[in-house]
Design an enzyme around this catalytic site. Structure first.
Site, PDB file in Angstrom:
ATOM      1  N   CYS A 175      51.948  40.220  51.410  1.00 52.88           N
ATOM      2  CA  CYS A 175      50.670  39.782  50.862  1.00 52.88           C
ATOM      3  C   CYS A 175      50.683  39.857  49.334  1.00 52.88           C
ATOM      4  O   CYS A 175      51.572  39.321  48.692  1.00 52.88           O
ATOM      5  CB  CYS A 175      49.534  40.602  51.471  1.00 52.88           C
ATOM      6  SG  CYS A 175      47.890  39.904  51.252  1.00 52.88           S
ATOM      7  N   ILE A 176      49.749  40.577  48.723  1.00 54.40           N
ATOM      8  CA  ILE A 176      49.642  40.662  47.265  1.00 54.40           C
ATOM      9  C   ILE A 176      50.582  41.717  46.682  1.00 54.40           C
ATOM     10  O   ILE A 176      50.880  41.707  45.481  1.00 54.40           O
ATOM     11  CB  ILE A 176      48.189  40.974  46.843  1.00 54.40           C
ATOM     12  CG1 ILE A 176      47.966  40.809  45.341  1.00 54.40           C
ATOM     13  CG2 ILE A 176      47.792  42.369  47.294  1.00 54.40           C
ATOM     14  CD1 ILE A 176      48.019  39.402  44.847  1.00 54.40           C
TER      15      ILE A 176
END
Length: 269
Positions: A175-176
């Site tokens: 993800c991030i």
């Protein structure tokens, strides 16, 4: 009724040793040596709170843990013992101004209480480290959510990333959270998915540009289908987009599985 295990060991000890010697050429020393060679990979999982908007994305953390379990890994969870940047009311998507929470305490909810301070995480105790995503990676493990390419990374997070990199031990991020590697590990190759929003399918596509500005190489990847994880073999960094994409949960789960599988493969266990 069966006798207690201790009694069984006592009464059958000689026969058991004989059987082991026959099964293991070279005797018991060979048997124990073989067992050591098959030791499970020890993986540290670093959390950033509890909840997508101000901590760890819970579905991602669960997916990481399920795939590690299937891969036979031994897992220990960690989180920094620091205050959260802020608290988000997830039912409204808005800050809860009067609240404050601790990252380690909140992360313990996901870890079912079995968690340690990130300050205690060392490369000597683990073969790999994995960072699930969620905005906590950009708010509590770093200041990326506020400062973008000029962000700072939590001191312990930076230490862990540099130590594992120096030791040649794999690092997984989804993800991030790949922005952490992009900031700390110069020249790393990572993915957060696509570089264009594509009508809202990739709502955080702008992150790819920030990764390039940090000096890392961004590699376009899908969430699943073929090769859903990017493996930077030189730096032993494995990344996958996960919830950077608006797609079905099982696709995200499978993509995280690809990341975990490649991390475990790189451990050589």
């Amino acid at each position: 009724a069966l006798p207690p295990p201790s009694a069984m060991l006592t009464s059958r000890g000689p026969a058991l040793c004989t059987a082991l010697r026959r099964a293991a050429p070279g005797g018991l020393a060979s048997f124990h040596s073989s067992a050591r060679r098959c030791r499970a990979a020890r993986v540290a999982v670093v959390l950033s709170g509890c909840g997508v908007y101000d901590g760890t994305e819970i579905h991602e953390a669960s997916a990481v843990l399920v795939h590690l379990s299937r891969g036979g890994a031994e897992v220990q969870m960690y989180a920094p013992d620091v205050p959260q940047m802020h608290v988000i009311d997830h039912s409204k998507g808005q800050p809860a101004e009067a609240e404050s929470r601790n990252v380690l305490v909140e992360s313990a909810r996901i870890a079912r209480g079995k968690i340690a301070s990130l300050a205690k995480l060392t490369t000597a105790d683990h073969d790999a480290v994995i960072f699930p995503g969620g905005f906590g990676a950009a708010k509590n493990l770093s200041t990326f959510a506020v400062d973008g390419k000029d962000c700072k990374v939590n001191r312990e997070v930076e230490r862990v990333l540099k130590d594992f990199h120096k030791a040649g031990k794999p690092i997984g991020l989804c993800c991030i959270s790949p922005v952490l590697a992009a900031k700390v590990l110069s020249g790393a190759e990572v993915t957060v998915g696509h570089e264009e929003e594509e009508g809202g399918k990739w709502p955080y596509a702008g992150t790819a540009g920030a990764i390039k500005e940090l000096g890392a190489k961004h590699c376009v990847k899908e969430v699943t289908i073929s090769f859903p994880a990017h493996v930077d073999t030189k730096n032993k960094v494995v990344t996958t987009p996960a919830f950077m994409c608006e797609t079905a949960l099982h696709h995200i789960f499978d993509g995280i599985g690809a990341m975990v599988k490649n991390v475990l493969k790189l451990t050589g266990k």
